[in-house]
Design a protein around this motif. Structure first.
Motif, PDB file in Angstrom:
ATOM      1  N   ILE A   1       0.840  -1.202   0.000  1.00 24.76           N
ATOM      2  CA  ILE A   1       0.000   0.000   0.000  1.00 24.76           C
ATOM      3  C   ILE A   1       0.875   1.252   0.000  1.00 24.76           C
ATOM      4  O   ILE A   1       0.572   2.248  -0.659  1.00 24.76           O
ATOM      5  N   ILE A   2       1.983   1.193   0.742  1.00 22.96           N
ATOM      6  CA  ILE A   2       2.862   2.350   0.883  1.00 22.96           C
ATOM      7  C   ILE A   2       3.731   2.559  -0.353  1.00 22.96           C
ATOM      8  O   ILE A   2       4.052   3.692  -0.707  1.00 22.96           O
ATOM      9  N   SER A   3       4.106   1.481  -1.024  1.00 18.58           N
ATOM     10  CA  SER A   3       5.130   1.540  -2.066  1.00 18.58           C
ATOM     11  C   SER A   3       4.831   2.544  -3.170  1.00 18.58           C
ATOM     12  O   SER A   3       5.733   3.201  -3.682  1.00 18.58           O
ATOM     13  N   GLY A   4       3.582   2.706  -3.550  1.00 22.02           N
ATOM     14  CA  GLY A   4       3.250   3.611  -4.636  1.00 22.02           C
ATOM     15  C   GLY A   4       3.124   5.060  -4.222  1.00 22.02           C
ATOM     16  O   GLY A   4       2.864   5.926  -5.072  1.00 22.02           O
ATOM     17  N   HIS A   5       3.330   5.366  -2.941  1.00 24.14           N
ATOM     18  CA  HIS A   5       3.103   6.720  -2.437  1.00 24.14           C
ATOM     19  C   HIS A   5       4.349   7.373  -1.841  1.00 24.14           C
ATOM     20  O   HIS A   5       4.275   8.520  -1.394  1.00 24.14           O
TER      21      HIS A   5
ATOM     22  N   HIS B   1      13.910   5.892  -1.835  1.00 24.35           N
ATOM     23  CA  HIS B   1      14.795   6.016  -0.670  1.00 24.35           C
ATOM     24  C   HIS B   1      14.004   5.831   0.630  1.00 24.35           C
ATOM     25  O   HIS B   1      14.449   5.114   1.541  1.00 24.35           O
ATOM     26  N   THR B   2      12.843   6.478   0.711  1.00 30.44           N
ATOM     27  CA  THR B   2      12.003   6.346   1.909  1.00 30.44           C
ATOM     28  C   THR B   2      11.584   4.895   2.116  1.00 30.44           C
ATOM     29  O   THR B   2      11.636   4.366   3.234  1.00 30.44           O
ATOM     30  N   TYR B   3      11.160   4.253   1.032  1.00 25.80           N
ATOM     31  CA  TYR B   3      10.747   2.846   1.105  1.00 25.80           C
ATOM     32  C   TYR B   3      11.920   1.982   1.578  1.00 25.80           C
ATOM     33  O   TYR B   3      11.751   1.103   2.424  1.00 25.80           O
ATOM     34  N   GLU B   4      13.104   2.235   1.046  1.00 24.95           N
ATOM     35  CA  GLU B   4      14.281   1.430   1.391  1.00 24.95           C
ATOM     36  C   GLU B   4      14.651   1.594   2.856  1.00 24.95           C
ATOM     37  O   GLU B   4      15.017   0.622   3.525  1.00 24.95           O
ATOM     38  N   VAL B   5      14.560   2.820   3.384  1.00 28.49           N
ATOM     39  CA  VAL B   5      14.897   3.071   4.791  1.00 28.49           C
ATOM     40  C   VAL B   5      13.964   2.295   5.711  1.00 28.49           C
ATOM     41  O   VAL B   5      14.409   1.637   6.659  1.00 28.49           O
ATOM     42  N   ILE B   6      12.665   2.359   5.430  1.00 27.11           N
ATOM     43  CA  ILE B   6      11.691   1.653   6.279  1.00 27.11           C
ATOM     44  C   ILE B   6      11.860   0.139   6.133  1.00 27.11           C
ATOM     45  O   ILE B   6      11.815  -0.607   7.125  1.00 27.11           O
TER      46      ILE B   6
ATOM     47  N   ALA C   1      12.649   9.968   6.334  1.00 28.77           N
ATOM     48  CA  ALA C   1      11.787   8.882   5.811  1.00 28.77           C
ATOM     49  C   ALA C   1      10.520   8.755   6.652  1.00 28.77           C
ATOM     50  O   ALA C   1       9.421   8.597   6.109  1.00 28.77           O
ATOM     51  N   PHE C   2      10.682   8.810   7.965  1.00 29.78           N
ATOM     52  CA  PHE C   2       9.505   8.676   8.827  1.00 29.78           C
ATOM     53  C   PHE C   2       8.580   9.874   8.673  1.00 29.78           C
ATOM     54  O   PHE C   2       7.354   9.731   8.706  1.00 29.78           O
ATOM     55  N   SER C   3       9.153  11.064   8.499  1.00 27.99           N
ATOM     56  CA  SER C   3       8.332  12.266   8.293  1.00 27.99           C
ATOM     57  C   SER C   3       7.515  12.132   7.008  1.00 27.99           C
ATOM     58  O   SER C   3       6.334  12.507   6.975  1.00 27.99           O
ATOM     59  N   LYS C   4       8.142  11.602   5.962  1.00 28.66           N
ATOM     60  CA  LYS C   4       7.419  11.418   4.702  1.00 28.66           C
ATOM     61  C   LYS C   4       6.303  10.388   4.837  1.00 28.66           C
ATOM     62  O   LYS C   4       5.248  10.506   4.219  1.00 28.66           O
ATOM     63  N   LEU C   5       6.572   9.372   5.666  1.00 30.92           N
ATOM     64  CA  LEU C   5       5.535   8.369   5.906  1.00 30.92           C
ATOM     65  C   LEU C   5       4.319   9.007   6.593  1.00 30.92           C
ATOM     66  O   LEU C   5       3.171   8.766   6.192  1.00 30.92           O
ATOM     67  N   LEU C   6       4.575   9.850   7.579  1.00 27.66           N
ATOM     68  CA  LEU C   6       3.483  10.501   8.305  1.00 27.66           C
ATOM     69  C   LEU C   6       2.715  11.465   7.418  1.00 27.66           C
ATOM     70  O   LEU C   6       1.501  11.660   7.619  1.00 27.66           O
ATOM     71  N   GLN C   7       3.375  12.059   6.433  1.00 25.69           N
ATOM     72  CA  GLN C   7       2.705  13.003   5.532  1.00 25.69           C
ATOM     73  C   GLN C   7       1.627  12.339   4.693  1.00 25.69           C
ATOM     74  O   GLN C   7       0.715  13.014   4.202  1.00 25.69           O
ATOM     75  N   LEU C   8       1.711  11.028   4.544  1.00 20.52           N
ATOM     76  CA  LEU C   8       0.707  10.314   3.737  1.00 20.52           C
ATOM     77  C   LEU C   8      -0.669  10.328   4.399  1.00 20.52           C
ATOM     78  O   LEU C   8      -1.672  10.085   3.741  1.00 20.52           O
ATOM     79  N   LYS C   9      -0.715  10.620   5.690  1.00 17.22           N
ATOM     80  CA  LYS C   9      -1.998  10.683   6.393  1.00 17.22           C
ATOM     81  C   LYS C   9      -2.783  11.909   5.986  1.00 17.22           C
ATOM     82  O   LYS C   9      -3.992  11.971   6.192  1.00 17.22           O
TER      83      LYS C   9
END
Length: 213
Positions: free
Chosen positions: A88-92, A96-101, A205-213
């Motif tokens: 679900i996350i991969s397309g958003h 680099h962010t995906y690789e870190v997580i 990377a974590f900040s970018k993940l949270l931005q998806l909300k």
């Protein structure tokens, strides 16, 4: 007017409206699915970091395993939510962010494997200690029963209590409570994986993940 309701134009409008509403519902559902995935992952990442930090601080000091602390340590995670939601996350997010997580979870999995193996060894040691403790008690009591005639029925219970008390004091002493046998490879493996671990909640990377909300 009747011709309009039965015309192809009206039927096409109905079809277009239906398709449009379906697309809106689908997109809304996907957005909600993404928000839920981000919420679950962000909470688990924080939990994983807290558990690993605790393990680093208390479970392993240098290369000396702290048996009690590791035995009572919280398991790094119960379910790997990244395996469940990474598609679900991969397309958003960017690569680099995906690789870190993804790398964070890979290291967490390795740490968890070492933690679980060491926990198993500690539990095995505790089981063996308990088994030999009770074997010692029953062996001594049976030995006293065989000599009950020599001891006398009046002193029988006193002798049994004395023997049990002796074993209790022995097994509560360091001599009868040696450290659990845990292969050096497991300790070194845990130490190595803990060195590879890095927090990601304070990173981009974590900040970018949270931005998806």
């Amino acid at each position: 007017m009747i011709d309009f309701w039965s015309s192809n134009l009206f039927q096409n409008l109905i079809l277009i409206t239906t398709v449009f509403v379906s697309i809106c519902i689908y997109c809304a559902r996907k957005r909600q699915e993404l928000r839920n995935a981000v919420s679950i992952l962000s909470l688990q990442i924080r939990d994983i970091e807290a558990n690993i930090e605790c393990l680093k601080a208390e479970g392993l000091i240098g290369e000396q395993l702290q048996e009690r602390a590791l035995h009572y340590s919280t398991i790094i995670f119960e379910e790997n939510c990244w395996l469940k939601y990474n598609h679900i996350i991969s397309g958003h997010v960017d690569s680099h962010t995906y690789e870190v997580i993804d790398n964070f979870y890979k290291i967490a999995v390795k740490i968890r494997e070492q933690q679980m193996m060491i926990k198993t060894k500690v539990l095995q040691s505790m089981d063996y200690k308990g088994m030999y403790y009770y074997n010692g008690i029953y062996s001594r009591v049976n030995g006293i029963l065989d000599k009950q005639g020599e001891v006398g029925s009046e002193k029988f219970l006193d002798v049994c209590k004395a023997e049990v008390s002796l074993l209790q004091s022995l097994y509560n002493h360091d001599i009868a409570n040696p450290p659990s046998f845990i292969q050096l490879e497991l300790v070194k493996g845990l130490s190595k994986k803990l060195e590879q671990y890095h927090k990601i909640t304070d990173g981009v990377a974590f900040s970018k993940l949270l931005q998806l909300k």
